[in-house]
Motif scaffolding. Structure first.
Motif, PDB file in Angstrom:
ATOM      1  N   LYS A  42      52.412  22.676  11.132  1.00 57.04           N
ATOM      2  CA  LYS A  42      51.735  23.816  11.737  1.00 57.04           C
ATOM      3  C   LYS A  42      50.859  23.378  12.905  1.00 57.04           C
ATOM      4  O   LYS A  42      50.506  22.209  13.023  1.00 57.04           O
ATOM      5  N   ARG A  43      50.497  24.320  13.740  1.00 50.50           N
ATOM      6  CA  ARG A  43      49.602  24.020  14.852  1.00 50.50           C
ATOM      7  C   ARG A  43      48.241  23.606  14.316  1.00 50.50           C
ATOM      8  O   ARG A  43      47.883  23.908  13.166  1.00 50.50           O
ATOM      9  N   ALA A  44      47.467  22.929  15.140  1.00 49.78           N
ATOM     10  CA  ALA A  44      46.138  22.484  14.709  1.00 49.78           C
ATOM     11  C   ALA A  44      45.268  23.691  14.379  1.00 49.78           C
ATOM     12  O   ALA A  44      45.296  24.712  15.073  1.00 49.78           O
ATOM     13  N   ARG A  70      43.798  17.437   9.571  1.00 51.28           N
ATOM     14  CA  ARG A  70      44.457  18.490   8.793  1.00 51.28           C
ATOM     15  C   ARG A  70      43.784  18.595   7.431  1.00 51.28           C
ATOM     16  O   ARG A  70      43.536  17.584   6.770  1.00 51.28           O
ATOM     17  N   LYS A  71      43.501  19.822   7.002  1.00 52.39           N
ATOM     18  CA  LYS A  71      42.820  20.051   5.729  1.00 52.39           C
ATOM     19  C   LYS A  71      43.660  20.969   4.851  1.00 52.39           C
ATOM     20  O   LYS A  71      44.091  22.031   5.283  1.00 52.39           O
ATOM     21  N   LEU A  72      43.860  20.540   3.606  1.00 52.42           N
ATOM     22  CA  LEU A  72      44.664  21.287   2.633  1.00 52.42           C
ATOM     23  C   LEU A  72      43.802  21.562   1.405  1.00 52.42           C
ATOM     24  O   LEU A  72      43.388  20.638   0.703  1.00 52.42           O
ATOM     25  N   ALA A  73      43.511  22.834   1.135  1.00 51.29           N
ATOM     26  CA  ALA A  73      42.648  23.215   0.018  1.00 51.29           C
ATOM     27  C   ALA A  73      43.477  23.454  -1.239  1.00 51.29           C
ATOM     28  O   ALA A  73      44.499  24.148  -1.197  1.00 51.29           O
ATOM     29  N   VAL A  74      43.028  22.877  -2.358  1.00 53.92           N
ATOM     30  CA  VAL A  74      43.796  22.969  -3.611  1.00 53.92           C
ATOM     31  C   VAL A  74      42.848  23.253  -4.787  1.00 53.92           C
ATOM     32  O   VAL A  74      42.856  22.530  -5.784  1.00 53.92           O
ATOM     33  N   PRO A  75      42.059  24.318  -4.738  1.00 57.76           N
ATOM     34  CA  PRO A  75      41.038  24.533  -5.763  1.00 57.76           C
ATOM     35  C   PRO A  75      41.585  24.863  -7.147  1.00 57.76           C
ATOM     36  O   PRO A  75      40.899  24.666  -8.145  1.00 57.76           O
ATOM     37  N   GLY A  76      42.822  25.363  -7.251  1.00 58.28           N
ATOM     38  CA  GLY A  76      43.331  25.793  -8.545  1.00 58.28           C
ATOM     39  C   GLY A  76      44.256  24.820  -9.238  1.00 58.28           C
ATOM     40  O   GLY A  76      44.777  25.116 -10.323  1.00 58.28           O
ATOM     41  N   GLU A 142      44.549  29.102   7.243  1.00 54.86           N
ATOM     42  CA  GLU A 142      45.445  29.713   8.220  1.00 54.86           C
ATOM     43  C   GLU A 142      46.836  29.946   7.614  1.00 54.86           C
ATOM     44  O   GLU A 142      47.540  30.874   8.005  1.00 54.86           O
ATOM     45  N   LEU A 143      47.199  29.115   6.667  1.00 52.38           N
ATOM     46  CA  LEU A 143      48.503  29.217   6.030  1.00 52.38           C
ATOM     47  C   LEU A 143      48.313  29.128   4.513  1.00 52.38           C
ATOM     48  O   LEU A 143      47.733  28.168   4.024  1.00 52.38           O
ATOM     49  N   SER A 144      48.768  30.145   3.792  1.00 50.95           N
ATOM     50  CA  SER A 144      48.587  30.200   2.345  1.00 50.95           C
ATOM     51  C   SER A 144      49.910  29.948   1.632  1.00 50.95           C
ATOM     52  O   SER A 144      50.926  30.570   1.946  1.00 50.95           O
ATOM     53  N   ILE A 145      49.877  29.020   0.666  1.00 48.14           N
ATOM     54  CA  ILE A 145      51.056  28.727  -0.156  1.00 48.14           C
ATOM     55  C   ILE A 145      50.777  29.212  -1.572  1.00 48.14           C
ATOM     56  O   ILE A 145      49.809  28.789  -2.206  1.00 48.14           O
ATOM     57  N   MET A 146      51.624  30.117  -2.062  1.00 44.74           N
ATOM     58  CA  MET A 146      51.504  30.624  -3.419  1.00 44.74           C
ATOM     59  C   MET A 146      52.565  29.973  -4.300  1.00 44.74           C
ATOM     60  O   MET A 146      53.763  30.065  -4.001  1.00 44.74           O
TER      61      MET A 146
END
Length: 209
Positions: A42-44, A70-76, A142-146
């Protein structure tokens, strides 16, 4: 009542029109590799709340500074799931955010969230958002992965009533989100816009139980 195969086929047909990107993962490791790949491609990420003295990348087409990491959030994710992601992200430079998402309200690239169910007729993810970290993860990225287990597929919204009752009566305050596609609005001069109230893209990763 539709079979599981029929539910999956409806989801395949409906997802592009939402629009939602559907990926059918072979296993958990494959799902985590997909998350890493889309984060790198993905774009910055734009930094909506720049901090004085911090270094940022070139401005985006919107005139907003971009983030260098690049930051990837994984709280669950549980420990096993996080370890699978950590192995795939090793050496990529991606920063994994497992908690304290309030410190990153300026924006982050991607989030991974488990959906409790998915209504295939409308491609709507039902997410138990009692955790503030989960709410922020699904809203700020910016981008959500379910992540969706096949066994949780539901034919239509009416069939989700027992699940909704369960989620709302588990005790304490209940925050249940129903997410269909990326964030969109047309309330500003009636011009359609994506990403105003949430992610620019929604990706659904379908997994076997």
């Amino acid at each position: 009542m539709m079979s599981l195969d029929q539910l999956v086929e409806v989801l395949r047909k409906k997802a592009p029109g939402v629009p939602t990107t559907l990926y059918e993962a072979k296993d958990l490791a494959d799902a985590m590799q997909y998350a890493v790949d889309v984060t790198l491609k993905k774009r910055a990420c734009e930094m909506l709340m720049p901090v004085a003295g911090e270094q940022y990348g070139p401005e985006s087409e919107n005139g907003i500074p971009t983030q260098l990491v690049r930051k990837l959030a994984v709280p669950g994710l549980n420990d096993e799931e996080f370890a699978a992601l950590e192995a795939k992200a090793e050496g990529t430079g991606i920063q994994l955010l497992r908690s304290d998402l309030r410190s990153y309200l300026g924006g982050f690239d991607t989030s991974i969230t488990w959906a409790d169910a998915l209504v295939v007729d409308s491609v709507t993810c039902i997410v138990n958002s009692n955790s503030e970290e989960v709410r922020l993860g699904s809203m700020i990225a910016e981008l959500s992965i379910m992540l969706v287990k096949k066994s949780t597929l539901i034919d239509r919204l009416e069939s989700a009533a027992p699940l909704m009752v369960d989620l709302m009566t588990r005790g304490g305050a209940s925050y249940t989100a129903m997410i269909t596609g990326p964030s969109r609005t047309a309330d500003i001069e009636r011009v359609g816009a994506l990403g105003v109230h949430g992610p620019l893209e929604l990706h659904i990763v379908l997994l076997e139980d």
